[in-house]
Design a protein around this motif. Sequence first.
Motif, short mmCIF file in Angstrom:
data_model
loop_
_atom_site.label_atom_id
_atom_site.label_comp_id
_atom_site.label_asym_id
_atom_site.label_seq_id
_atom_site.Cartn_x
_atom_site.Cartn_y
_atom_site.Cartn_z
N GLU A 69 0.81 -1.22 0.00
CA GLU A 69 0.00 0.00 0.00
C GLU A 69 0.84 1.27 0.00
OE1 GLU A 69 -2.98 -0.04 3.02
OE2 GLU A 69 -4.27 -1.38 1.85
N THR A 347 -5.28 3.78 -5.18
CA THR A 347 -6.06 2.57 -4.94
C THR A 347 -7.20 2.81 -3.96
OG1 THR A 347 -4.50 1.92 -3.20
CG2 THR A 347 -4.10 1.08 -5.42
N LYS A 348 -7.11 3.91 -3.18
CA LYS A 348 -8.16 4.20 -2.20
C LYS A 348 -8.91 5.49 -2.50
CE LYS A 348 -6.19 1.65 1.70
NZ LYS A 348 -5.76 1.71 3.13
N GLN A 349 -8.27 6.45 -3.13
CA GLN A 349 -8.95 7.70 -3.43
C GLN A 349 -8.19 8.45 -4.53
OE1 GLN A 349 -8.30 9.51 0.58
NE2 GLN A 349 -7.65 11.32 -0.56
N THR A 396 -1.85 4.89 -2.77
CA THR A 396 -3.26 4.87 -2.38
C THR A 396 -3.99 6.16 -2.74
OG1 THR A 396 -2.80 5.77 -0.18
CG2 THR A 396 -2.67 3.36 -0.45
N GLU A 398 -3.95 8.71 -0.79
CA GLU A 398 -4.33 9.33 0.49
C GLU A 398 -3.34 10.44 0.87
OE1 GLU A 398 -6.03 5.83 3.25
OE2 GLU A 398 -4.07 5.41 2.38
N THR A 587 -16.35 5.59 2.06
CA THR A 587 -15.73 4.47 1.35
C THR A 587 -15.00 3.62 2.37
OG1 THR A 587 -15.48 5.76 -0.68
CG2 THR A 587 -14.13 3.79 -0.45
N ASN A 589 -13.13 -0.10 3.42
CA ASN A 589 -12.41 -1.28 2.94
C ASN A 589 -12.61 -2.44 3.90
OD1 ASN A 589 -10.87 -0.32 0.49
ND2 ASN A 589 -10.21 1.20 1.99
N SER A 649 -13.32 -2.66 -1.58
CA SER A 649 -13.89 -1.33 -1.35
C SER A 649 -15.42 -1.37 -1.35
CB SER A 649 -13.39 -0.36 -2.41
OG SER A 649 -13.92 0.92 -2.22
#
Length: 675
Positions: A69, A347-349, A396, A398, A587, A589, A649
Motif C-alpha cells: 500500500e 487505490t483508495k482515493q 493509495t 491518500e 468508502t 475497505n 472497497s
Amino acid sequence: MVDRGLEYLVSEYQTRTPTKYTTDSWKPFAKALTAAAEAAGDTSTTPSDVADAKTALMSAAAGLKAADEGTFQTITNNTFWNDTSGNPIYSQGGGVFKFGDTYYWYGVHYTGAELYRANPTRKYDGNVSFVSIPVYSSKDLVNWKFENRVATRSTKINNGATLGQAGWVGRLGVSYNENTGKYVLATQAYVGGGHGVLLLQGDSPTDTFDYGYFQTQITNSPTTGTGDQTVFTDDNGKDYLIFSNREGRGRAFVSRFRESDSLRVEPAVQIGQNSSGREGNAMFKLDGTYYHAASDLHGWNSSVAHVLESTSGNIQGSYTGEYTLAGTEMDYSHVTQTGFFVTVKGTKQNTVIFAGDRWADFAWNGIGYNQWMPVTKTGARPQFHSVSQWQFNATTGEWRVGPANNYILNPDIQADRIIVSSVRGWRNLSGSVTNVNGGVNGSRFALQVSNSGGVEQRIESVPAGTYTLSLHARGSAGQVVITGANGSQRSLGIPSSSGWAKRELTGFDLPGGAATVTVRASGSGGVTVDQLSLVKTSAGTPAPPGRYEAETAPAQCRGTIDSDQAGYSGSGFCNGDPAVGAFAEFTVNSATARTATLGIRFAHGATTGSRSANLVINGATTGALSFESTGAWTTWTTKTVTVSLNAGSNTIRLDPTTATGLPNVDYLDVGATAS
C-alpha cells in the motif's frame, strides 16, 4: 531501425522487480517488455513498429499495481526544494506528466532562480533569461531525481536560431504521441520577433529534444501566440493545449494537438471569458468532471483560483461561469498563482495536486518557487487545502496534514503584495491596521497594528492536541490570544522591542475544532509582527480502527464541512444541505466479505421530528434509517445498523428522503464481524 528511446525504455523497465507488483499486473507488463526488447534489438523494425512497442510497454507499465500500500512521503512548502542528489530543483512554469509508471517533471531554469535562491531578500525583476529545460523523475511525487536537460540555450530551432536567442521561453508541457512514439514538448516562445508555440520532440521522456515546429497562430484565437498555457492529457490519451489569448488574456481556450504527430495545435474552442483577463491557465479532471483554473491577471502575483467547471463529459463542451476555488480565499492560494495540476488515481482515493507558482518574476514574495497543495472533492465542488506541510501516499492517493504544518494562513503577510489597510486572511477589529515594508529575516512585509487596534484570524479547524504559538515582533507592546473551540484562551504578551525578537507560547492544549488567533496593540503605539506560527507538538490520539471521519476524503458530503458545534470527533463534521439527495458517503475497505455493525455518530438539534434517510450500500438501497432529535446540535449520539460488506472497497451512503436533509454526521464506525 535502432531507436534510442526504445532502448532507453527497455533498459529502464528491466530494473523492475516482479515481487513488488501484483501477479495480474506483472504478467502483461513482462510480455510487453519482452516484445519491446525484441523490437529494440531488431534493425529491421519500422518506425511504426517502434512506436507500437513503446506504446504497449508504457501502457503495460502504467497498469502495474504495487503489491503493498505504499508509504506516506512529506511535502514541505515555503522552502527551496532539492533533488535526490541534493542539488537545487530549478523548474518553473512547467508540468508533471506520468509516462508508464513514472512521473516526469519538466520546467524552465531561469537565471533569476539562482539569484533569488541565493538571496531572497530583494527583488529580481526581469531576470528571466533562459538557461535550460530540466527533467526530473519520481515514483512518489516527492523525491525527484535529475535526469537531463532536454533543451538548452544551444538547442536549434527554426530559421537557424537557437533557444538562447529566443526573447522568452516558458509555460510548457509534454505529451506522448502514440503514432510516432515521440514525446512532444510545447512551450511559449518569442522567436525572431514573433510569438508562438514552439514544439520540440524526443524519443524518450528524458531524451535531448529536437526542433519540431513553431506555430504562431492557433485558429480561433484572436492573437498570435498564447497568454499562458499548459498541456493536459485526458484519460483516453488525447492531448490538449489549455491557454488564453496573448493580448488581454480574457478568453479561455482548449485545443487538441494533431493526432498524427502532435506537431500542430488544432483550432481552439473557447470555454470561458472574463474581461479582466486571466493567467496561469491549467486544467484538471476529477470524478469525470473537467476543471479549468486560472489566476488574476496582474503579473505573477498571487490570487484566488478562478474555476470553470464542465457541464458534460466533453472537454471542449460547455462550462459553467467562473467561481472561486474554495480554500484559496484566505491566503491567495497559499501565496501562489495556478501553475499546473497533477491528478493521482490511487487505490483508495483520487487526489489532485495544485502545483502553485510562487516566483513573481523573482520579486521578493516568500521562500520557495513551487508550492504544492492537495485538492479533494468531498461535496459538489473541489476544495483546496492550504497546508504548509502534508504527507502523501502516491500509491493509495491518500494524504494527511504533516506534523509541522502551520495552521495560521498568510503567516508571513506576503499575500497582498501591496500596502493595504485590510490584510488578506486577517479581520480588522479596531484601531489602525496595515502591512508594512520590512519583515523579519529580510522578508518584504510584516503586519502592523496600532491605536489599540487588533486583527483576528479564525482557523476553520485544528485537531485536538498540544500546540506552540510563535511569532516575531518589534515596536510597541501588544498581545496575542489563542481561543479554542470550547472558548478557552491562552495569551502571549509582547513586550516593546526596538528590533525583531521571537516570542513563543508553548505546551498549551486546544480542543478539536475552530480556533481564533487575535493580535492586539496595547496602546496607541504600533506593534509589528511577522512569521506567525501555530504548530501541533503532540502526536494526538489516533482514531480507533474502523473509524471513517465525515470530513476526511474519500468521504463525500453534499453540503459543508463545519466545526461550529462542539463535541465532534476529528476536525469537523458533515452539515448536509437541506435537500433530498444531499447525501453523506463513506468508502470502507473490508478484508473479506462479511456482515458488520455500523455506528453512525450524529447530532440533530431540531426539537421536532426525526430526519429520515435511505441506507445505500454499494449502490443498492438496503434499508431506511430514522435519526431522532438529540435535543441540541452539540449533543451527539450513535445509531447502529448491521450490513453486508463485500471484500475490498465498499460505498456506504446516507441518502436523505425529505427536504430537511440529514442530521449533522460526525463519523462512521465499522465494527467487527457481527455475530
